[in-house]
Design an enzyme around this catalytic site. Structure first.
Site, PDB file in Angstrom:
ATOM      1  N   ALA A  49       2.857  10.243  12.463  1.00 27.07           N
ATOM      2  CA  ALA A  49       1.437  10.361  12.078  1.00 27.07           C
ATOM      3  C   ALA A  49       1.153  11.342  10.950  1.00 27.07           C
ATOM      4  O   ALA A  49      -0.005  11.565  10.623  1.00 27.07           O
ATOM      5  CB  ALA A  49       0.625  10.788  13.314  1.00 27.07           C
ATOM      6  N   SER A  50       2.187  11.919  10.333  1.00 29.59           N
ATOM      7  CA  SER A  50       1.922  13.086   9.484  1.00 29.59           C
ATOM      8  C   SER A  50       1.952  12.841   7.980  1.00 29.59           C
ATOM      9  O   SER A  50       1.460  13.663   7.212  1.00 29.59           O
ATOM     10  CB  SER A  50       2.916  14.207   9.829  1.00 29.59           C
ATOM     11  OG  SER A  50       4.239  13.712   9.799  1.00 29.59           O
ATOM     12  N   THR A  51       2.538  11.724   7.549  1.00 31.20           N
ATOM     13  CA  THR A  51       2.604  11.446   6.107  1.00 31.20           C
ATOM     14  C   THR A  51       2.448   9.942   5.873  1.00 31.20           C
ATOM     15  O   THR A  51       2.512   9.148   6.815  1.00 31.20           O
ATOM     16  CB  THR A  51       3.967  11.871   5.489  1.00 31.20           C
ATOM     17  OG1 THR A  51       5.016  11.154   6.143  1.00 31.20           O
ATOM     18  CG2 THR A  51       4.224  13.361   5.623  1.00 31.20           C
ATOM     19  N   PHE A  74       7.511  14.960  13.445  1.00 29.55           N
ATOM     20  CA  PHE A  74       8.574  15.968  13.501  1.00 29.55           C
ATOM     21  C   PHE A  74       8.475  16.781  12.219  1.00 29.55           C
ATOM     22  O   PHE A  74       8.998  16.383  11.185  1.00 29.55           O
ATOM     23  CB  PHE A  74       9.927  15.254  13.600  1.00 29.55           C
ATOM     24  CG  PHE A  74      11.025  16.090  14.197  1.00 29.55           C
ATOM     25  CD1 PHE A  74      10.803  17.382  14.653  1.00 29.55           C
ATOM     26  CD2 PHE A  74      12.310  15.567  14.316  1.00 29.55           C
ATOM     27  CE1 PHE A  74      11.822  18.144  15.210  1.00 29.55           C
ATOM     28  CE2 PHE A  74      13.348  16.318  14.867  1.00 29.55           C
ATOM     29  CZ  PHE A  74      13.098  17.602  15.320  1.00 29.55           C
ATOM     30  N   ASP A 111      11.106  15.110  18.198  1.00 32.76           N
ATOM     31  CA  ASP A 111      11.858  13.901  17.855  1.00 32.76           C
ATOM     32  C   ASP A 111      11.327  12.696  18.635  1.00 32.76           C
ATOM     33  O   ASP A 111      11.560  12.570  19.835  1.00 32.76           O
ATOM     34  CB  ASP A 111      13.342  14.140  18.173  1.00 32.76           C
ATOM     35  CG  ASP A 111      14.198  12.916  17.920  1.00 32.76           C
ATOM     36  OD1 ASP A 111      13.683  11.935  17.347  1.00 32.76           O
ATOM     37  OD2 ASP A 111      15.385  12.947  18.302  1.00 32.76           O
ATOM     38  N   ALA A 140       9.697   7.029   9.794  1.00 37.67           N
ATOM     39  CA  ALA A 140      10.682   6.920   8.711  1.00 37.67           C
ATOM     40  C   ALA A 140      11.654   8.069   8.900  1.00 37.67           C
ATOM     41  O   ALA A 140      11.278   9.220   8.775  1.00 37.67           O
ATOM     42  CB  ALA A 140       9.988   7.020   7.358  1.00 37.67           C
ATOM     43  N   TYR A 235      16.936  -4.144  -0.959  1.00 40.43           N
ATOM     44  CA  TYR A 235      16.051  -3.872   0.173  1.00 40.43           C
ATOM     45  C   TYR A 235      16.118  -4.971   1.233  1.00 40.43           C
ATOM     46  O   TYR A 235      16.831  -4.858   2.222  1.00 40.43           O
ATOM     47  CB  TYR A 235      14.615  -3.645  -0.322  1.00 40.43           C
ATOM     48  CG  TYR A 235      13.788  -2.901   0.699  1.00 40.43           C
ATOM     49  CD1 TYR A 235      13.765  -1.510   0.721  1.00 40.43           C
ATOM     50  CD2 TYR A 235      13.072  -3.579   1.679  1.00 40.43           C
ATOM     51  CE1 TYR A 235      13.039  -0.822   1.677  1.00 40.43           C
ATOM     52  CE2 TYR A 235      12.341  -2.897   2.643  1.00 40.43           C
ATOM     53  CZ  TYR A 235      12.327  -1.522   2.635  1.00 40.43           C
ATOM     54  OH  TYR A 235      11.624  -0.836   3.587  1.00 40.43           O
ATOM     55  N   VAL A 274       4.497   1.794  -2.142  1.00 39.95           N
ATOM     56  CA  VAL A 274       3.739   2.978  -2.563  1.00 39.95           C
ATOM     57  C   VAL A 274       4.714   4.140  -2.697  1.00 39.95           C
ATOM     58  O   VAL A 274       5.839   4.070  -2.220  1.00 39.95           O
ATOM     59  CB  VAL A 274       2.644   3.365  -1.532  1.00 39.95           C
ATOM     60  CG1 VAL A 274       1.481   2.384  -1.562  1.00 39.95           C
ATOM     61  CG2 VAL A 274       3.219   3.490  -0.132  1.00 39.95           C
TER      62      VAL A 274
END
EC number: 1.3.1.9
Length: 399
Positions: A49-51, A74, A111, A140, A235, A274
């Site tokens: 949720a952080s980036t 994390f 984690d 990720a 990819y 992105v």
């Protein structure tokens, strides 16, 4: 301390608390200006949720749908003389603005692959929310320790079956370089699937269902990238693609179990390319993104994480006519895959040289967006000011 960007390869090892806060505020302002989303979730768990896209989903759920959010990530806090990670500062800012709006926000730092963090998350849901009606899966990570066996898996970014010659952009030296990637071994492919495939997503949903903390009719989505033929060798048809195809397999069983649980649903959501900390590590992505930005900005269709996720929520996750492909994935990447856009990118791809990087690509825009990830190069932020790197996140459970 005065914090400046220190870039090493594809990572910036410093982050700016005030810049990260301004970046989060900008995303919140975008969602607020676009207006509320009808039929949105009200209690949301965001894993990762952080980036990047995970942060954008948390912002959209909270400020677009009015949802209470529980975030798992994390990250490393700052301390005197040493900045924390951008994800830490992003989350601190999110908490601050959510609180001002009267929205519940709690976060768990640890984690997400571990059983312990799943247990702490379930406890927090039981205690504060009762149940959640949406689970966003946006992890990720380059490695994963398997919670049952303790085995450590590392992901690899390689083609499958044959070596691939490709053009790339050395972002440090600002030169075009030709490189060759050797094919992945079967073990490398299996390890990448273990890290980035759908097993952990399934483990999360199974654990949440078993604990009774998923509301009837709950939905879940995991984010993925497909891209077009320029990036396919490295990819989609490479080791990471094998992991992404595993998501497409695992979602079927997750969908069945949620469907049986009061008519819930599980989907893989495909988002556009992105600049994120994850994408900047992919060898050809900086060049591809610099070209894509140039073409999409000229067409007026350029979007970042927040624009993508807001439209995913509005049109597909909460909308009555979701953009869905024949494989049942939700699609928000259609502007990137517009044949006209891809053809122009392909033409420019072959023409770029060291002498015309700045004319043919939007490398300037790429560099700015890269720095923005870490709270730098953001308008209105005083980078000469003394800032305290030790920022607290209220309502944080430390795993």
């Amino acid at each position: 301390m005065i914090i400046k960007p220190r870039v090493r390869g594809f990572i910036c090892v410093t982050a700016h608390p005030a810049g990260c806060e301004a970046n989060v505020k900008k995303q919140i302002d975008y969602v607020t200006a676009e207006g509320p989303i009808a039929n949105g979730p009200k209690r949301v768990l965001v894993i990762g949720a952080s980036t990047g896209y995970g942060l954008a989903a948390r912002i959209t759920a909270a400020f677009g749908c009015g949802a209470d959010t529980l975030g798992v990530f994390f990250e490393r806090p700052g301390e005197e003389g040493k900045p924390g990670t951008s994800g830490w500062y992003n989350s601190a800012a999110f908490h601050k603005f959510a609180e001002q709006k009267g929205l519940y926000a709690k976060s768990i730092n640890g984690d997400a692959f571990s059983d312990e963090i799943k247990r702490l998350t379930i406890e927090a849901i039981k205690q504060d929310l009762g149940q959640v009606d949406q689970v966003i899966y946006s992890l990720a990570s380059p490695r994963r320790t398997h919670p049952k066996t303790g085995e450590v898996f590392n992901s690899t970014l390689k083609p499958i079956g044959h070596e691939v010659k490709f053009r790339g952009l050395d972002t440090d030296k600002e030169v075009i370089k030709e490189a060759v990637l050797q094919p992945a071994t079967q073990e490398e492919i299996d390890n990448t699937v273990a890290v980035m495939g759908g097993e952990d997503w399934q483990m999360w949903i199974d654990a949440l269902l078993e604990a009774g903390v998923l509301a009837e009719g709950a939905q879940t989505t995991a984010f993925t990238y497909l891209g077009e033929k320029i990036t396919h060798d490295i990819y989609w048809n490479g080791s990471i693609g094998a992991a992404k195809k595993d998501l497409d397999q695992k979602v079927l069983a997750i969908r069945d179990s949620l469907s049986a649980h009061g008519g819930g649903d599980a989907r893989v959501s495909v988002l556009k390319a992105v600049v994120t900390q994850a994408s900047s590590a992919i060898p050809m992505m900086p060049l591809y993104l610099s070209l894509l930005f140039k073409v999409m900005k000229e067409k007026g269709t350029h979007e970042g994480c927040i624009e993508q996720v807001y439209s995913l929520y509005k049109d597909s996750l909460c909308g009555s006519a979701p953009h869905m492909d024949q494989d049942g994935r939700l699609r928000a990447d259609y502007k990137e895959l517009d044949p006209e856009v891809q053809n122009q990118v392909q033409q420019l791809w072959d023409q770029v040289t060291n002498d015309n990087i700045y004319q043919l690509t939007d490398f300037t825009g790429y560099k700015t967006e890269f720095l923005n990830l870490f709270g730098f190069a953001i308008d209105g932020v005083d980078y000469e000011a003394d800032v305290n790197p030790a920022v607290k996140i209220p309502n944080l459970i430390q795993g």
